[in-house]
Design an enzyme around this catalytic site. Structure first.
Site, PDB file in Angstrom:
ATOM      1  N   HIS A 150       0.844  -1.196   0.000  1.00  0.00           N
ATOM      2  CA  HIS A 150       0.000   0.000   0.000  1.00  0.00           C
ATOM      3  C   HIS A 150       0.878   1.244   0.000  1.00  0.00           C
ATOM      4  O   HIS A 150       1.848   1.336   0.758  1.00  0.00           O
ATOM      5  CB  HIS A 150      -0.902   0.015   1.239  1.00  0.00           C
ATOM      6  CG  HIS A 150      -1.660   1.304   1.411  1.00  0.00           C
ATOM      7  ND1 HIS A 150      -1.534   2.097   2.525  1.00  0.00           N
ATOM      8  CD2 HIS A 150      -2.538   1.942   0.600  1.00  0.00           C
ATOM      9  CE1 HIS A 150      -2.302   3.155   2.400  1.00  0.00           C
ATOM     10  NE2 HIS A 150      -2.921   3.092   1.234  1.00  0.00           N
ATOM     11  N   SER A 151       0.552   2.199  -0.850  1.00  0.00           N
ATOM     12  CA  SER A 151       1.252   3.478  -0.911  1.00  0.00           C
ATOM     13  C   SER A 151       2.752   3.249  -1.125  1.00  0.00           C
ATOM     14  O   SER A 151       3.160   2.562  -2.059  1.00  0.00           O
ATOM     15  CB  SER A 151       0.954   4.282   0.359  1.00  0.00           C
ATOM     16  OG  SER A 151       1.476   5.592   0.281  1.00  0.00           O
ATOM     17  N   MET A 152       3.593   3.807  -0.247  1.00  0.00           N
ATOM     18  CA  MET A 152       5.035   3.678  -0.421  1.00  0.00           C
ATOM     19  C   MET A 152       5.511   2.239  -0.228  1.00  0.00           C
ATOM     20  O   MET A 152       6.630   1.891  -0.640  1.00  0.00           O
ATOM     21  CB  MET A 152       5.758   4.606   0.549  1.00  0.00           C
ATOM     22  CG  MET A 152       5.532   6.080   0.282  1.00  0.00           C
ATOM     23  SD  MET A 152       6.124   6.634  -1.322  1.00  0.00           S
ATOM     24  CE  MET A 152       7.899   6.574  -1.067  1.00  0.00           C
ATOM     25  N   THR A 179       0.057   3.453  -4.992  1.00  0.00           N
ATOM     26  CA  THR A 179       1.492   3.687  -4.883  1.00  0.00           C
ATOM     27  C   THR A 179       1.939   4.730  -5.904  1.00  0.00           C
ATOM     28  O   THR A 179       1.676   4.557  -7.099  1.00  0.00           O
ATOM     29  CB  THR A 179       2.267   2.378  -5.114  1.00  0.00           C
ATOM     30  OG1 THR A 179       1.936   1.440  -4.089  1.00  0.00           O
ATOM     31  CG2 THR A 179       3.761   2.627  -5.099  1.00  0.00           C
TER      32      THR A 179
END
Length: 899
Positions: A150-152, A179
């Site tokens: 998730h995300s970074m 991301t």
């Protein structure tokens, strides 16, 4: 524009995921060397109820999936995936099941501080080795791990491949959620931008080595204002055909935009992910399949185009049709049929020979949303019955209220009939429909507004026919700065109950479709905005697909009022370039600072911040030069000359290559910066007056003291803060010197106010003690100098405030990890902080009287203009460069105090 980005988006259409049993997180013991090297990080195994109890001895037999949280994310966010996967495993009696692991990154702010990204990447590598060891010796022991980031966390997963000791075979599937793959949202330090450069360059240069890794990137859509979807699209590589990017609003059976956090718990999206994971299992190895083609087929099935059938790797081309149903021949070009409590099944056959000359396409729809086959192609030319046929249901596409299929008759020359199967429907109610049509008759063109229409264009089309499908082509809709509203008004002949209409905004060059279901009759508003601009080699046209009710007429328009024209494109500017606001704000303040120095040199008086901002902050002083450089960089000779000087590439040129730059955007951002800089100046002046007035009531100094630039006490203060910067955190030293400067400015303001009041109402005893002519002149001169110094200090403090804000994330990161390490390593602003501490310690004790007589004042007054140009040229995508330009300007100010 800010209001539109933060609040005016579609409502949350995601359902919450719930745990049926209490979630438990079993901490996995790491090797001592790993635990000692990464004391802040942990690895957990997710479980619930009996499943959690059974796994406490870590005798695992499932398929390992590793979840990586993102910026400030929690390892507990894995629970939605883990819980739904557990329920799905129960449905198949645990023939297959997944073990979900999750990494605890201590909720680090890696989107704002890039110093720990490499550390996180190496820790994930160690976790993968630990996870695979847990299965060693098992009957179906895995050799690789699937990762959901998730995300970074998704970027950290991609960065694994850049490690020299990492074996690419350890990962077979990577799914990223919201991301930012292309570039960081806020490039606040060089470690962050260097990390992105290393990862993206590796994926471009080593694309051939990534064929065994299947990657899916899911973006959140317009609800996600933290990471815009354009950043979440993986770079397009012709040689890398095992990567897929999609916006959640286009995912079948989800069709919902998600915000940055809800993408990890959106039930519809999590269900699509878990269904895909189970379809990826190889029955022989009981692990995720090693076949890249099958992995891509599964992901396309669940995330791109769902045919309303269960996934089959090799579906049967031909199928037998049982002859127990009634066969009915339909010769009409348009046919609808409603089914309710029908106990007898039927086959409706449509002869194609009579339609091929008059029509080019056939379109069929079915509101029965089961997964069984329903439409076939028959090759018997002389019979009204068809015992063996081609299953055309795989050509269908699932929509929110119906499944549809459209066939081009020219592509099926061997078919003699289309067969629609209507099974017995006891207790069910659904409708079917088919029609033959010419493509030209159902395709209309709608010109859309563009940048220079000034909101005066108005387009309207009326769809008079009563067909089941219309395609409205949106002409010249291909740039991200184009944003407008589409209005669809439906008129129906009767008020009977009918199926809702489905409107789909289809963008052919990227998977970012949005779907709206509307009751009829109704007036529906659709926001038309792009996440990705049209590639240069792509000539396809965006379409508005209208899946209509048969007896309704539709009116489509994109009328835009002038006021709407002004603010709607601003939405895109804020969405795409809000991260560059600090650069434009500091650039305006720096121009004002240079103007104040220039006025001080010419008149001997320091002008007011607001007046000087209006006079000096002119975009025509900056923008033309940058535009000329960007234009010249299109020529090889200039680019070679530029590179020979070792100059970095102009950020505007990079943004143009990413199709994220458009006309007038820099001008609008500069005007935004001017406005924010103006109000920040007003805020600082007002706050300083209020604070100093409050202080003045508590402490009343009798004289205005003149500070010396260099004293042993101040030298000790500089050395102390420099030591703090070197041994702990540079941002912490900046924050301490900022507070010192703030109180010093308040002291200046307090003393100025005190002396102004003394000068205004002077006691008689004081008047008698000095000569009558000299005292008022001396007092007024002293007060004027104090006022000039105060104005200059307020501007410097305003500049310094933005430096502190840009370095604040590393300070927060250091404070959160203080229990693990006193020294921030790496520190993006350690050396810069030491220089700034020395500069500000001198400046906060300086006055304009020392500067006015300096020989360097002329240079110091002219330097802020070229620095502002350089800041906008090289700082938009590298915010960490902004303090360097400000520091250089303040350094010249210090030299003016001593030379």
């Amino acid at each position: 524009g800010v209001r539109d980005v933060l609040f005016l988006y579609e409502e949350n259409r995601c359902s919450m995921t719930y745990m049926y049993e209490y979630p438990e997180y079993l901490k996995i013991k790491l090797p001592k060397k790993t635990a000692r090297r990464y004391p802040a990080y942990e690895l957990y195994l997710y479980g619930e109820g009996n499943y959690a109890e059974e796994n406490k001895n870590l005798l695992l037999t499932g398929i390992p999936v590793l979840f990586l949280p993102g910026n400030a994310g929690s390892y507990k966010q894995v629970r939605s995936l883990g819980s739904i996967a557990l329920r799905k495993a129960e449905d198949v009696d645990f023939k297959y099941h997944f073990n979900f692991f999750s990494v605890n990154f201590n909720e680090e702010l890696v989107a704002l501080y890039g110093g720990s990204l490499q550390r996180q990447t190496k820790f994930v590598h160690e976790c993968i080795k630990v996870i695979l060891k847990l299965y060693r010796g098992g009957e179906f022991a895995p050799t690789s791990v699937a990762i959901v980031g998730h995300s970074m966390g998704g970027l950290v997963a991609r960065a694994l491949l850049t490690l020299k000791s990492f074996k690419p075979d350890l990962i077979n599937l990577l799914i990223t959620q919201a991301t930012p793959h292309v570039a960081p949202v806020m490039p606040l330090d060089r470690y962050l931008t260097d990390f992105y450069t290393a990862v993206n360059n590796h994926w471009m240069l080593k694309a051939q080595d990534l064929r065994n890794l299947t990657t899916l990137s899911v973006a959140g859509g317009f609800r996600d204002y933290q990471v815009r979807s354009g950043l979440a699209f993986l770079p397009r590589l012709s040689q890398h055909d095992s990567a897929l990017s999609v916006v959640s609003s286009a995912v079948p059976r989800a069709w919902a935009s998600t915000d940055h956090l809800s993408i990890v718990w959106c039930k519809e999206l999590i269900l699509a992910t878990i269904r895909a994971l189970f379809d990826l299992i190889d029955e022989n190895t009981r692990q995720i399949t090693e076949d890249p083609k099958k992995r891509m087929s599964v992901l396309n099935h669940h995330f791109i185009r769902h045919p309303a059938k269960r996934f089959e790797e090799n579906p049967e081309v031909f199928t037998e049709l049982p002859g127990i149903f009634m066969w009915i021949t339909v010769k009409a070009s348009k046919w609808t049929y409603s089914v309710y409590n029908d106990s007898d099944g039927k086959y409706f056959t449509f002869p194609l020979a009579s339609h091929r000359k008059s029509y080019s396409h056939v379109y069929c729809e079915n509101s029965m949303l089961d997964t069984s086959s329903w439409i076939y192609g028959c090759m018997n030319s002389n019979s009204s019955m068809c015992l063996e046929a081609t299953d055309l249901s795989w050509r269908a596409e699932l929509l929110p209220t119906t499944k549809v299929v459209m066939l081009k008759l020219r592509d099926y020359p061997s078919l003699s009939h289309i067969v629609i199967q209507v099974p017995a429907a006891v207790g069910n109610k659904y409708t079917l429909g088919c029609e033959f049509f010419k493509e030209d008759s159902r395709t209309v063109q709608l010109p859309v507004t563009h940048l220079f229409s000034f909101g005066l264009s108005s387009s309207k089309i009326l769809l008079n026919s009563t067909g089941l499908l219309y395609n409205v082509q949106l002409q010249h809709f291909n740039q991200i700065y184009q944003a407008f509203k589409i209005y669809i008004e439906s008129h129906c002949q009767s008020l009977k109950e009918r199926k809702p209409s489905v409107y789909r905004l289809h963008i052919p060059w990227s998977h970012e479709d949005s779907i709206i279901v509307a009751k009829v009759p109704s007036l529906t508003e659709i926001s038309a905005k792009l996440h990705i601009a049209q590639p240069q080699n792509d000539s396809r046209v965006p379409e508005l697909n209208i899946y209509s009710s048969s007896d309704c007429r539709y009116e489509v328009s994109n009328t835009v009022l002038f006021c709407s024209y002004l603010y709607i494109p601003v939405f895109q500017i804020v969405r795409f370039h809000a991260g560059a606001f600090p650069v434009y704000i500091v650039s305006n303040i720096l121009l004002t600072y240079g103007g104040q120095l220039s006025t001080l040199r010419s008149t001997g008086q320091c002008s007011d911040f607001s007046l000087e901002l209006v006079r000096t902050a002119k975009p025509y002083k900056i923008e033309p030069l940058i535009s000329v450089v960007v234009f010249l960089q299109g020529f090889n000779w200039f680019r070679e000359l530029w590179e020979s000087l070792s100059l970095p590439e102009v950020d505007a040129a990079v943004l143009s290559s990413q199709d994220a730059w458009f006309p007038l955007v820099s001008l609008i951002l500069f005007l935004f910066g001017t406005g924010i800089a103006y109000w920040s100046g007003v805020f600082f002046s007002t706050s300083l007056r209020l604070f100093s007035s409050l202080w003045l009531t508590l402490i009343r100094p009798t004289v205005l003291q003149k500070d010396k630039l260099n004293t042993p006490r101040r030298l000790c203060g500089v050395l102390s803060l420099a030591l703090v910067s070197w041994t702990t955190c540079g941002a912490f030293a900046l924050f301490l010197i900022y507070l010192q400067y703030l109180f010093k400015d308040s002291d200046h303001s307090k003393e100025t106010s005190q002396n102004c009041s003394i000068h205004t109402v002077k006691p008689q005893s004081s008047m008698d003690s000095v000569p009558e002519a000299s005292q008022p002149l001396a007092n007024s001169t002293t007060i004027a100098e104090a006022v000039n110094s105060l104005k200059m200090h307020v501007t410097i403090l305003n500049l310094f405030t933005w430096i502190v804000l840009l370095n604040l994330p590393s300070l927060i990161y250091w404070l959160k990890n203080l229990r693990y390490n006193v020294r921030l390593d790496p520190d993006p602003c350690r050396s810069t902080a030491i220089i700034i501490v020395c500069i500000l310690e001198i400046l906060m004790n300086s006055s304009t009287s020392e500067v006015k007589s300096s020989k360097l004042l002329k240079i110091a007054a002219k330097v802020p203009l070229p620095l502002s140009v350089a800041m906008l040229a090289f700082g938009r995508m590298h915010l960490y460069r902004v303090p360097h330009f400000v520091t250089f300007s303040l350094l010249l100010h210090v030299l003016c105090c001593v030379v």
